[in-house]
Design a protein around this motif. Structure first.
Motif, PDB file in Angstrom:
ATOM      1  N   LEU A  20       0.832  -1.237  -0.148  1.00  0.00           N
ATOM      2  CA  LEU A  20      -0.134  -0.069  -0.043  1.00  0.00           C
ATOM      3  C   LEU A  20       0.821   1.336   0.016  1.00  0.00           C
ATOM      4  O   LEU A  20       0.660   2.324  -0.679  1.00  0.00           O
ATOM      5  N   SER A  21       2.105   1.296   0.858  1.00  0.00           N
ATOM      6  CA  SER A  21       2.923   2.437   0.933  1.00  0.00           C
ATOM      7  C   SER A  21       3.448   2.578  -0.593  1.00  0.00           C
ATOM      8  O   SER A  21       3.636   3.664  -1.004  1.00  0.00           O
ATOM      9  N   SER A  22       3.917   1.385  -1.177  1.00  0.00           N
ATOM     10  CA  SER A  22       4.546   1.752  -2.431  1.00  0.00           C
ATOM     11  C   SER A  22       3.557   2.116  -3.492  1.00  0.00           C
ATOM     12  O   SER A  22       3.950   2.637  -4.398  1.00  0.00           O
ATOM     13  N   ASP A  23       2.112   1.922  -3.210  1.00  0.00           N
ATOM     14  CA  ASP A  23       0.959   2.276  -4.109  1.00  0.00           C
ATOM     15  C   ASP A  23       0.816   3.748  -3.984  1.00  0.00           C
ATOM     16  O   ASP A  23      -0.124   4.405  -4.693  1.00  0.00           O
ATOM     17  N   GLY A  24       1.550   4.536  -3.022  1.00  0.00           N
ATOM     18  CA  GLY A  24       1.419   5.749  -2.537  1.00  0.00           C
ATOM     19  C   GLY A  24       0.375   6.229  -1.662  1.00  0.00           C
ATOM     20  O   GLY A  24      -0.063   7.437  -1.358  1.00  0.00           O
ATOM     21  N   HIS A  25      -0.077   5.226  -0.818  1.00  0.00           N
ATOM     22  CA  HIS A  25      -0.948   5.435   0.189  1.00  0.00           C
ATOM     23  C   HIS A  25      -0.299   5.655   1.507  1.00  0.00           C
ATOM     24  O   HIS A  25       0.945   5.536   1.652  1.00  0.00           O
ATOM     25  N   ASP A  26      -0.825   6.677   2.310  1.00  0.00           N
ATOM     26  CA  ASP A  26      -0.340   6.751   3.657  1.00  0.00           C
ATOM     27  C   ASP A  26      -0.895   5.668   4.652  1.00  0.00           C
ATOM     28  O   ASP A  26      -2.149   5.693   5.123  1.00  0.00           O
ATOM     29  N   VAL A  27       0.028   4.874   4.940  1.00  0.00           N
ATOM     30  CA  VAL A  27      -0.506   3.608   5.965  1.00  0.00           C
ATOM     31  C   VAL A  27       0.003   4.169   7.428  1.00  0.00           C
ATOM     32  O   VAL A  27       1.135   4.313   7.784  1.00  0.00           O
ATOM     33  N   VAL A  28      -0.933   4.177   8.350  1.00  0.00           N
ATOM     34  CA  VAL A  28      -0.614   4.577   9.819  1.00  0.00           C
ATOM     35  C   VAL A  28      -1.191   3.103  10.580  1.00  0.00           C
ATOM     36  O   VAL A  28      -1.948   2.407  10.290  1.00  0.00           O
ATOM     37  N   ARG A  29       0.081   2.824  11.469  1.00  0.00           N
ATOM     38  CA  ARG A  29      -0.025   1.463  12.096  1.00  0.00           C
ATOM     39  C   ARG A  29      -0.435   1.644  13.485  1.00  0.00           C
ATOM     40  O   ARG A  29       0.132   2.478  14.360  1.00  0.00           O
ATOM     41  N   LEU A  30      -1.321   0.886  13.986  1.00  0.00           N
ATOM     42  CA  LEU A  30      -1.621   0.776  15.461  1.00  0.00           C
ATOM     43  C   LEU A  30      -0.682  -0.389  15.902  1.00  0.00           C
ATOM     44  O   LEU A  30      -0.619  -1.337  15.621  1.00  0.00           O
ATOM     45  N   VAL A  31      -0.275   0.265  17.300  1.00  0.00           N
ATOM     46  CA  VAL A  31       0.754  -0.724  17.872  1.00  0.00           C
ATOM     47  C   VAL A  31       0.354  -0.716  19.324  1.00  0.00           C
ATOM     48  O   VAL A  31      -0.121   0.173  19.977  1.00  0.00           O
ATOM     49  N   ARG A  32       0.789  -1.844  20.133  1.00  0.00           N
ATOM     50  CA  ARG A  32       0.385  -1.973  21.278  1.00  0.00           C
ATOM     51  C   ARG A  32       1.521  -1.715  22.247  1.00  0.00           C
ATOM     52  O   ARG A  32       1.996  -1.971  23.500  1.00  0.00           O
ATOM     53  N   ARG A  33       2.671  -1.004  21.763  1.00  0.00           N
ATOM     54  CA  ARG A  33       4.229  -0.574  22.450  1.00  0.00           C
ATOM     55  C   ARG A  33       4.117   1.001  21.995  1.00  0.00           C
ATOM     56  O   ARG A  33       3.376   1.491  21.463  1.00  0.00           O
ATOM     57  N   ALA A  34       5.145   1.533  22.740  1.00  0.00           N
ATOM     58  CA  ALA A  34       5.475   2.756  22.410  1.00  0.00           C
ATOM     59  C   ALA A  34       5.686   3.063  20.923  1.00  0.00           C
ATOM     60  O   ALA A  34       6.521   2.454  20.472  1.00  0.00           O
ATOM     61  N   PRO A  35       4.936   4.050  20.482  1.00  0.00           N
ATOM     62  CA  PRO A  35       5.501   4.489  19.139  1.00  0.00           C
ATOM     63  C   PRO A  35       6.676   4.852  18.797  1.00  0.00           C
ATOM     64  O   PRO A  35       7.524   5.404  19.547  1.00  0.00           O
ATOM     65  N   SER A  36       7.289   4.047  17.505  1.00  0.00           N
ATOM     66  CA  SER A  36       8.558   4.534  17.215  1.00  0.00           C
ATOM     67  C   SER A  36       8.889   5.558  15.999  1.00  0.00           C
ATOM     68  O   SER A  36       9.826   6.117  15.803  1.00  0.00           O
ATOM     69  N   SER A  37       7.561   5.858  15.455  1.00  0.00           N
ATOM     70  CA  SER A  37       7.649   7.058  14.340  1.00  0.00           C
ATOM     71  C   SER A  37       6.309   7.715  14.235  1.00  0.00           C
ATOM     72  O   SER A  37       5.263   7.193  14.988  1.00  0.00           O
ATOM     73  N   PRO A  38       6.224   8.557  13.560  1.00  0.00           N
ATOM     74  CA  PRO A  38       4.899   9.508  13.613  1.00  0.00           C
ATOM     75  C   PRO A  38       3.563   8.410  12.762  1.00  0.00           C
ATOM     76  O   PRO A  38       2.433   8.939  12.745  1.00  0.00           O
ATOM     77  N   SER A  39       4.122   7.393  12.270  1.00  0.00           N
ATOM     78  CA  SER A  39       3.138   6.550  11.472  1.00  0.00           C
ATOM     79  C   SER A  39       2.654   5.412  12.153  1.00  0.00           C
ATOM     80  O   SER A  39       2.025   4.645  11.731  1.00  0.00           O
ATOM     81  N   GLU A  40       2.871   5.432  13.666  1.00  0.00           N
ATOM     82  CA  GLU A  40       2.547   4.607  14.737  1.00  0.00           C
ATOM     83  C   GLU A  40       1.455   5.176  15.584  1.00  0.00           C
ATOM     84  O   GLU A  40       1.828   6.491  16.034  1.00  0.00           O
ATOM     85  N   ILE A  41       0.462   4.589  15.983  1.00  0.00           N
ATOM     86  CA  ILE A  41      -0.514   5.154  17.074  1.00  0.00           C
ATOM     87  C   ILE A  41      -0.367   4.186  18.103  1.00  0.00           C
ATOM     88  O   ILE A  41      -0.794   2.800  17.766  1.00  0.00           O
ATOM     89  N   PRO A  42      -0.550   4.284  19.342  1.00  0.00           N
ATOM     90  CA  PRO A  42      -0.684   3.407  20.324  1.00  0.00           C
ATOM     91  C   PRO A  42      -2.120   2.957  20.659  1.00  0.00           C
ATOM     92  O   PRO A  42      -3.045   3.842  20.524  1.00  0.00           O
ATOM     93  N   TRP A  43      -2.529   1.937  20.856  1.00  0.00           N
ATOM     94  CA  TRP A  43      -3.701   1.407  21.214  1.00  0.00           C
ATOM     95  C   TRP A  43      -3.510   0.121  22.314  1.00  0.00           C
ATOM     96  O   TRP A  43      -2.502  -0.403  22.325  1.00  0.00           O
ATOM     97  N   ASP A  44      -4.827  -0.249  22.739  1.00  0.00           N
ATOM     98  CA  ASP A  44      -4.858  -1.440  23.791  1.00  0.00           C
ATOM     99  C   ASP A  44      -6.131  -1.868  23.681  1.00  0.00           C
ATOM    100  O   ASP A  44      -7.040  -1.666  24.396  1.00  0.00           O
ATOM    101  N   PRO A  45      -6.244  -3.095  22.695  1.00  0.00           N
ATOM    102  CA  PRO A  45      -7.463  -3.489  22.263  1.00  0.00           C
ATOM    103  C   PRO A  45      -8.222  -4.519  23.307  1.00  0.00           C
ATOM    104  O   PRO A  45      -9.359  -4.697  23.502  1.00  0.00           O
ATOM    105  N   ALA A  46      -7.063  -4.931  24.228  1.00  0.00           N
ATOM    106  CA  ALA A  46      -7.719  -5.731  25.365  1.00  0.00           C
ATOM    107  C   ALA A  46      -8.447  -5.014  26.356  1.00  0.00           C
ATOM    108  O   ALA A  46      -9.522  -5.716  26.899  1.00  0.00           O
ATOM    109  N   THR A  47      -8.184  -3.727  26.513  1.00  0.00           N
ATOM    110  CA  THR A  47      -9.000  -2.831  27.327  1.00  0.00           C
ATOM    111  C   THR A  47      -9.981  -1.844  26.609  1.00  0.00           C
ATOM    112  O   THR A  47     -10.660  -1.319  26.996  1.00  0.00           O
TER     113      THR A  47
END
Length: 297
Positions: A20-47
């Motif tokens: 998707l990124s190579s096709d020119g889309h802006d991909v934002v990733r949800l992560v369960r740890r501390a974000p390591s870049s502006p393209s990552e967003i923290p979340w906790d689906p368990a709660t």
């Protein structure tokens, strides 16, 4: 498009986010740890923790979350984990979308071919009924959770086939054995395994982002194959024999009910909606898929 993705670190997620990124889309990733870049967003689906503002302005949400089905034996605790690792993230995403005035237009939330249970030789389309067993129950509840998204969101639930890749995934344990010439079919080998290559899976998800299709979609190759044919094709492409069959009783002894649902169940899937929508496969036949797996290129 701005696409928010959950489960981006797995085999499918890594390939899809790269595509998707190579096709020119802006991909934002949800992560369960501390974000390591502006393209990552923290979340906790368990709660159920996710700031709805993270989805504001997104065109689509792709949900690939879920614990590995075959990684560990199916104890009661593990079965509960398989349910929770799929339902909690899906419900968290749907709930966040419901809190927005203008939610994303598209929600692609993965399901699986396990929806159909063990269906023998019956040809399965998207309108075929759900089967029996743990995997079928998981998929039914998983899809229902996706449809908790607000009205107006196009919900797509891809029933994904066995993914063929050059490393990891469904072939992670089988390929090294076949390369060494000591692999073979599992059980009778007459059970149908729906399959699709990793590049075609990524292409299919990209296609579904804009196709307008909604509801369940069988994401599989158009050529059906039983395990005997699949293993023979892979072994042939690797120029190795595939004579060492693993009998069903041995699989059940080692893996319990996991063997019946993951390895011995038969699902002869037809990707009706993808075909009718004009999707084109890079590897439509098991021969072309086996050549791609074996080539390593």
């Amino acid at each position: 498009m701005r696409i928010v993705m959950a489960g981006a670190s797995g085999l499918i997620g890594t390939a899809l986010s790269s595509r998707l990124s190579s096709d020119g889309h802006d991909v934002v990733r949800l992560v369960r740890r501390a974000p390591s870049s502006p393209s990552e967003i923290p979340w906790d689906p368990a709660t159920g923790t996710l700031d709805p503002a993270c989805l504001d302005g997104a065109d689509a949400v792709i949900n690939l979350s879920g614990a590995n089905i075959g990684a560990r034996p199916w104890t009661p605790h593990r079965i509960d984990e398989l349910f929770r690792s799929r339902l909690d993230p899906t419900r968290t995403l749907a709930a966040a979308m419901r809190r927005l005035d203008s939610p994303p237009l598209t929600f692609i939330s993965q399901s699986g071919a396990g929806y159909y249970g063990d269906a023998g030789r019956s040809l399965l389309t998207e309108s075929s009924p759900a089967g029996q067993g743990i995997m079928a129950r998981i998929c039914v509840e998983w899809e229902a959770a996706a449809h908790e998204a607000p009205s107006g969101v196009r919900v797509v639930t891809p029933r994904t086939a066995v993914v063929l890749s050059r490393s990891g995934g469904a072939l992670g344990r089988l390929l090294p054995l076949l390369r060494a010439g000591i692999g073979g079919p599992l059980g009778s080998g007459r059970q149908y395994w729906p399959w699709i290559t990793l590049p075609d899976l990524s292409s299919a998800f990209g296609f579904l982002l804009t196709s307008g299709t909604s509801g369940p979609v069988n994401v599989a190759a158009p050529e059906t194959s039983d395990v005997n044919t699949l293993v023979a094709a892979l072994a042939g492409a690797l120029h190795r024999p595939a004579l060492l069959r693993v009998p069903a009783p041995a699989l059940r002894l080692v893996m319990g009910k996991l063997a019946d649902e993951l390895l011995l169940a038969s699902q002869r899937i037809e990707p009706t909606l993808l075909q009718d929508s004009g999707f084109t496969w890079q590897h439509p036949s098991i021969a072309s898929a086996a050549d791609w797996v074996a080539s390593g290129k």
